[in-house]
Design an enzyme around this catalytic site. Sequence first.
Site, PDB file in Angstrom:
ATOM      1  N   CYS B 132     -34.820 -35.980 -22.436  1.00  0.00           N
ATOM      2  CA  CYS B 132     -34.405 -34.567 -22.487  1.00  0.00           C
ATOM      3  C   CYS B 132     -34.408 -33.966 -21.096  1.00  0.00           C
ATOM      4  O   CYS B 132     -35.435 -33.947 -20.426  1.00  0.00           O
ATOM      5  CB  CYS B 132     -35.296 -33.732 -23.393  1.00  0.00           C
ATOM      6  SG  CYS B 132     -34.709 -32.027 -23.480  1.00  0.00           S
ATOM      7  N   GLY B 219     -19.987 -33.267 -24.704  1.00  0.00           N
ATOM      8  CA  GLY B 219     -18.607 -32.997 -25.078  1.00  0.00           C
ATOM      9  C   GLY B 219     -17.628 -33.975 -24.444  1.00  0.00           C
ATOM     10  O   GLY B 219     -18.013 -34.886 -23.715  1.00  0.00           O
ATOM     11  N   GLY B 246     -19.251 -37.309 -26.351  1.00  0.00           N
ATOM     12  CA  GLY B 246     -17.876 -36.803 -26.367  1.00  0.00           C
ATOM     13  C   GLY B 246     -17.016 -37.306 -27.501  1.00  0.00           C
ATOM     14  O   GLY B 246     -15.790 -37.192 -27.444  1.00  0.00           O
TER      15      GLY B 246
HETATM   16  C1  LIG Z   1     -27.098 -27.975 -28.064  1.00  0.00           C
HETATM   17  C2  LIG Z   1     -27.539 -29.398 -27.912  1.00  0.00           C
HETATM   18  C3  LIG Z   1     -28.863 -29.741 -28.186  1.00  0.00           C
HETATM   19  C4  LIG Z   1     -29.312 -31.053 -28.041  1.00  0.00           C
HETATM   20  N1  LIG Z   1     -30.606 -31.372 -28.351  1.00  0.00           N
HETATM   21  C5  LIG Z   1     -31.026 -32.662 -28.274  1.00  0.00           C
HETATM   22  C6  LIG Z   1     -32.352 -33.033 -28.657  1.00  0.00           C
HETATM   23  O1  LIG Z   1     -33.159 -32.206 -29.109  1.00  0.00           O
HETATM   24  N2  LIG Z   1     -32.727 -34.343 -28.538  1.00  0.00           N
HETATM   25  C7  LIG Z   1     -31.852 -35.296 -28.077  1.00  0.00           C
HETATM   26  O2  LIG Z   1     -32.228 -36.468 -27.991  1.00  0.00           O
HETATM   27  N3  LIG Z   1     -30.584 -34.976 -27.718  1.00  0.00           N
HETATM   28  C8  LIG Z   1     -30.154 -33.697 -27.808  1.00  0.00           C
HETATM   29  N4  LIG Z   1     -28.851 -33.379 -27.458  1.00  0.00           N
HETATM   30  C9  LIG Z   1     -27.955 -34.432 -26.955  1.00  0.00           C
HETATM   31  C10 LIG Z   1     -27.045 -34.977 -28.048  1.00  0.00           C
HETATM   32  O3  LIG Z   1     -27.782 -35.577 -29.068  1.00  0.00           O
HETATM   33  C11 LIG Z   1     -26.038 -35.983 -27.465  1.00  0.00           C
HETATM   34  O4  LIG Z   1     -26.767 -37.058 -26.913  1.00  0.00           O
HETATM   35  C12 LIG Z   1     -25.147 -35.372 -26.390  1.00  0.00           C
HETATM   36  O5  LIG Z   1     -24.769 -34.080 -26.755  1.00  0.00           O
HETATM   37  C13 LIG Z   1     -23.888 -36.180 -26.110  1.00  0.00           C
HETATM   38  O6  LIG Z   1     -23.059 -36.284 -27.253  1.00  0.00           O
HETATM   39  P1  LIG Z   1     -21.776 -35.297 -27.518  1.00  0.00           P
HETATM   40  O7  LIG Z   1     -20.972 -35.298 -26.258  1.00  0.00           O
HETATM   41  O8  LIG Z   1     -21.079 -35.886 -28.687  1.00  0.00           O
HETATM   42  O9  LIG Z   1     -22.344 -33.956 -27.805  1.00  0.00           O
HETATM   43  C14 LIG Z   1     -28.404 -32.063 -27.600  1.00  0.00           C
HETATM   44  C15 LIG Z   1     -27.075 -31.714 -27.336  1.00  0.00           C
HETATM   45  C16 LIG Z   1     -26.622 -30.413 -27.486  1.00  0.00           C
HETATM   46  C17 LIG Z   1     -25.192 -30.088 -27.192  1.00  0.00           C
END
Ligand SMILES: Cc1cc2nc3c(=O)[nH]c(=O)nc-3n(C[C@H](O)[C@H](O)[C@H](O)COP(=O)(O)O)c2cc1C
Lengths: 286, 318
Positions: B132, B219, B246
């Site tokens: 994180c 994203g 993404g």
């Molecule tokens: C608002 C938000 C909160 C997130 N909170 C966590 C979290 O608590 N723990 C975690 O491992 N990843 C967290 N992530 C990361 C996502 O699980 C993911 O790894 C990341 O957004 C990339 O994928 P995406 O591009 O499809 O969103 C968070 C992402 C977003 C956008």
Amino acid sequence: MSTAAAPLSDLGRAADERGEVTAVEHLGGGLMELAVRLPHIAAAARPGEFAQLRCGPPPLPLLRRPFSVAWVEGDICGFVFEPVGEGTRRLAALHPGDELPALGPLGVGFTVPAGGRVLCVAGGLGCAPFPLAARRAREAGCAEVLVLHGAATAARLYPAGRFSRGDAGIRVVEATDDGSRGHRGYVTELVATELAGVAAVWACGPNPMLGALAAVLGDAGAALPPVVEVSLEAPMGCGFGTCLGCALPVRDGGGRFALCCREGPVMAVAAVDWEALALLPPAHVA
Amino acid sequence: MTVDLSVDLGRGLVLPNPVGVASGTFGYGFEFEELVDIQRLGAIWTKGTTLLPRAGNPPPRVAETTGGMLNSIGLHNPGVEHVATVYAPRFARWRVPVVVNVAAGSLEEYVAVVRRLDGVPGVAGIELNISCPNIAHGLDFGRDPAAAARVVEATRAVTGLCLVVKLSPNVTGIGDVARAVCAAGADAVSLVNTYVGMKIHLGVRRPVLPRAGTGGLSGPAIKPLALAAVAAVRAAVRVPVVGIGGIASAADALEFFVAGADAVQVGTASFADCGAALTVLDGCAEYAARHRLERLTELRWTPPADRAEPSAAPTSVR
Ligand SMILES: Cc1cc2nc3c(=O)[nH]c(=O)nc-3n(C[C@H](O)[C@H](O)[C@H](O)COP(=O)(O)O)c2cc1C
Ligand code: FES
């Protein structure tokens, strides 16, 4: 999140709709109004609730944008906005017949009293929820709705006739920062003298304006109406309580943050931690 | 021919299909339960859960960028006790497996949270978030292969649940961290978490997000970076790899299978389209059927060996 103290919005009432734009209007001064056929949201929306509009196909813009349901006519919903960013510029470029997907209604709206007077305080684009809210208050039996509406200049005022829509029981008093129409100064300066016999005060506008209103009402002391509610803004990722992005500082202890999209956008004035809110950068920065 | 979409992540965690939803983008499933059919998902990977409840970071917490979003939520969550006693009984009634994402600021906290979740009905597995970017010490464990291995070893010792370690892309050698956590007992790895990013507001000449001004970027903007990270980890370890970053369409997800993923998570895309993960799932199933694939992992690309001999004429084929 279910650790929240206040009642949460009912997501069971929200639905995804395709939406079809039926009108796009320039109101002058940069304000625009959009009419969209959204039968579910039109039927379900209560005053102060919002819809998440998908302003263009992602990834540009990536996220939906929240807009108050400004008015409802049959199966059409109205939305008021100003083209200032990626999403709203795309809204401004829409034409009748275009698709506009929406999710709603979302959030917790205003508490409608069963009678008496209602005072609406609308700063700038904070005019948005009040055509619908004023009408619903009248339908619920409120004798009079007084809308105090302020903006920077006369051109930026939402047209008074669009609040009342022909109902003589809805009155509008205007204020402008530059004095080009109505009272010269802030709309919050008009509130103190209008509080007598008021069943509810509803306010919407930039967070600093709402903070100023909270201060005015604090000075009014014992004369406070039973319902004093403000509609707040926060940058939103989802609009339905999952991203935890729309945090607002609240007073109920423990340094807890409330989610604007589920415990708000409308909250009791006493619930908000105005001191903490004043220290935050303005919402438009995000 | 029916396509078998199930994915075995190890230690009894078998996902009914490879398309899940990413931590922090789906809460604990309850909001989406009211909006879409969550039971069809391959898995729900929950919000990062800590030992004690956390109020999260001061606002603003999110900001949109070109093709992406930054977040600095700060692990706003109700704490593991609430998850174990109030949420897990609800998970237990669902068909969709729920993997609890665990975050912590110390080794002891990781161990305490994982121990509390071990054996709780409704908890199908653990995703260890050592990545994180939005809390102090959040990245420390994920950046150093030895520190990452210590967290995995210590938590491995207190749970029989499938342990999926979520890797940070904000490192020099993501393959090294992957190797270290697998050697320490990880059953699978998931990646990527968000990339550290910043958005500046020129009008006020400062970052949009508070404090250090940084947040995690997610994203479509990160998809090419995430694909490269997945390929690097695929080349480094043999355990199942869960690809994230993404994904908004079936084509995006399929690209992750080519890069080496065994399963995927849809994150940010769910915010703009509540049914995004289901659309991705249906598209993947349809693609598999159309191309007569028995498993999506058949799409996997094998990179040329690192120090390949200069290609000689194939002598075995005459
Ligand atoms: C608002 C938000 C909160 C997130 N909170 C966590 C979290 O608590 N723990 C975690 O491992 N990843 C967290 N992530 C990361 C996502 O699980 C993911 O790894 C990341 O957004 C990339 O994928 P995406 O591009 O499809 O969103 C968070 C992402 C977003 C956008
Ligand atoms: S906007 Fe996502 S939780 Fe409120």
